[in-house]
Write a protein that holds these residues in place. Sequence first.
Motif, short mmCIF file in Angstrom:
data_model
loop_
_atom_site.label_atom_id
_atom_site.label_comp_id
_atom_site.label_asym_id
_atom_site.label_seq_id
_atom_site.Cartn_x
_atom_site.Cartn_y
_atom_site.Cartn_z
N GLY A 1 0.79 -1.22 0.00
CA GLY A 1 0.00 0.00 0.00
C GLY A 1 0.82 1.28 0.00
O GLY A 1 0.25 2.38 -0.10
N MET A 2 2.14 1.17 0.12
CA MET A 2 3.02 2.33 0.09
C MET A 2 3.78 2.34 -1.22
O MET A 2 4.25 1.31 -1.68
N HIS A 3 3.93 3.52 -1.83
CA HIS A 3 4.71 3.65 -3.05
C HIS A 3 6.16 3.86 -2.70
O HIS A 3 6.53 4.84 -2.05
N ARG A 4 7.02 2.94 -3.14
CA ARG A 4 8.47 3.09 -2.95
C ARG A 4 9.12 3.37 -4.30
O ARG A 4 8.94 2.62 -5.26
N VAL A 5 9.89 4.45 -4.35
CA VAL A 5 10.60 4.82 -5.56
C VAL A 5 12.05 4.34 -5.44
O VAL A 5 12.73 4.64 -4.46
N SER A 6 12.51 3.60 -6.43
CA SER A 6 13.90 3.16 -6.51
C SER A 6 14.55 3.91 -7.67
O SER A 6 14.02 3.91 -8.78
N VAL A 7 15.70 4.54 -7.40
CA VAL A 7 16.37 5.36 -8.41
C VAL A 7 17.82 4.93 -8.54
O VAL A 7 18.58 5.00 -7.56
N ASN A 8 18.19 4.45 -9.72
CA ASN A 8 19.60 4.33 -10.07
C ASN A 8 19.97 5.67 -10.70
O ASN A 8 19.62 5.94 -11.84
N ALA A 9 20.66 6.50 -9.93
CA ALA A 9 20.87 7.89 -10.31
C ALA A 9 22.18 8.14 -11.05
O ALA A 9 22.59 9.30 -11.20
N ALA A 10 22.84 7.08 -11.52
CA ALA A 10 24.12 7.24 -12.22
C ALA A 10 23.94 8.10 -13.47
O ALA A 10 23.02 7.88 -14.26
N VAL A 11 24.84 9.07 -13.65
CA VAL A 11 24.69 10.02 -14.74
C VAL A 11 25.75 9.93 -15.86
O VAL A 11 25.62 10.65 -16.85
N PRO A 12 26.80 9.09 -15.75
CA PRO A 12 27.86 9.15 -16.78
C PRO A 12 27.40 8.89 -18.21
O PRO A 12 28.00 9.42 -19.14
N LEU A 13 26.38 8.06 -18.41
CA LEU A 13 25.97 7.71 -19.77
C LEU A 13 24.82 8.56 -20.28
O LEU A 13 24.36 8.38 -21.40
N SER A 14 24.36 9.50 -19.46
CA SER A 14 23.25 10.35 -19.87
C SER A 14 23.25 11.61 -19.02
O SER A 14 23.61 11.57 -17.85
N ASP A 15 22.84 12.72 -19.62
CA ASP A 15 22.72 13.97 -18.86
C ASP A 15 21.37 14.07 -18.15
O ASP A 15 21.13 15.02 -17.40
N ASP A 16 20.49 13.13 -18.40
CA ASP A 16 19.16 13.18 -17.80
C ASP A 16 19.23 12.97 -16.30
O ASP A 16 20.00 12.15 -15.80
N ILE A 17 18.41 13.70 -15.56
CA ILE A 17 18.40 13.68 -14.11
C ILE A 17 17.01 13.24 -13.63
O ILE A 17 15.98 13.72 -14.13
N VAL A 18 16.98 12.33 -12.65
CA VAL A 18 15.71 11.89 -12.09
C VAL A 18 15.26 12.84 -10.98
O VAL A 18 16.02 13.13 -10.05
N ILE A 19 14.04 13.31 -11.11
CA ILE A 19 13.41 14.14 -10.09
C ILE A 19 12.28 13.33 -9.47
O ILE A 19 11.45 12.74 -10.17
N VAL A 20 12.22 13.32 -8.14
CA VAL A 20 11.17 12.60 -7.44
C VAL A 20 10.42 13.59 -6.54
O VAL A 20 11.02 14.21 -5.65
N ASP A 21 9.13 13.75 -6.78
CA ASP A 21 8.28 14.59 -5.92
C ASP A 21 7.51 13.66 -4.99
O ASP A 21 6.81 12.75 -5.45
N MET A 22 7.61 13.93 -3.68
CA MET A 22 6.93 13.08 -2.70
C MET A 22 6.09 13.95 -1.77
O MET A 22 6.54 14.98 -1.27
#
Length: 272
Positions: free
Chosen positions: A249-270
Motif C-alpha cells: 500500500g506504500m509507493h516506494r521509488v527506486s532510483v539508479n541515479a548514475a549520470v555518466p551515460l546520460s545527462d538526464d536527471i531523475v526528479i522525485v516529488d513526494m
Amino acid sequence: MQATRPINTQVSVHLHSPQEEAPPHPGPGWTRFVCISDTHSGIFRLPPGDVLLHAGDLSSYGALPQLTRTIDWLKSLEHPVKITGIILLLLLTACINSIIAGNHDVNYIHTDRAAMLTASQLIQYARTTVRSLASAGLYYLEHEPLHFTAPSGKVWKVYGSPAAPIHLEGAFQYASSTEAKAIYQCIPEDTEILITHTPPYRTLDKTRKGKHVGCQVLASRLKRLRHCRLHVFGHIHEDAGARVDDIEGMHRVSVNAAVPLSDDIVIVDMRD
C-alpha cells in the motif's frame, strides 16, 4: 536511461533533460528530490529542488583535486536545502543535497605531504576533509542516519551507506554476505530515505552483459524496511533510471541515479 512517470496523490517521478525546463514544483506539502550519482568529478546542470541526493562516486579515482572539484561544485548549487554524500550531506542556507561516497572516492588521494597514503589513512583523510566542512553545511554520512527538515517543514529520516560488493580496487567494499548483513542490519526500521552506492539485487542493477549484480542482502533488508519511500543508489551506470513499486500500500521509488551515460536527471516529488 529509463524512468516510469506515475503521477498520483503520493509520488511523481520525472526524467529531466538539462535542455528543458524542470516541471513545476507540486507546491506546499510536497518535497522535491533531485537524484544523482557517479558524477566522477564531472560538472552537471541540475534542476532546482528541495533536496539533492548524491549516491556516491564523486571522483574518478579519489585524487584530492577531483574530490575538491566536486565538493566546490556541490557547494555552489543554489538549492534551498542541500544534502550532499561516501554519504556526504551538504546542508546550506535554503536547499538539501545528499551525497554518499562510492568505491572510487578514496582509492587514491594524493596530498602535498605524500604521494600516496595507506588505505586506512586515505579513508580517514577523506572523512576529516568533508567533516571539516560541517560548519558550512556539509555533512558526511558513513553507515549513519540523519534527520533533516525540508522547506515544507517535513522532517525526513535518512540513512546512508557507501558500501558495495567487492569489485576491483576501491573503498567501502565487502566480500561476503556476513559482512553485508552486519552493514545493512544497522539501517533503522523507520528510515524513509535510503541512500546506498550499490543497488539491491534485481533492481536497476543489470550490466551490459545482462547480469544482475546488485546486493541480495540489501534486497532482503529492504523487504523489512516498511517506511522506506525512496531508495537512491548508483554504481551500475548502464541501468540508470527509476521505478515505482507498491509495497503493502506504500509507493516506494527506486532510483539508479548514475549520470555518466546520460545527462538526464531523475526528479522525485513526494507528498510529505
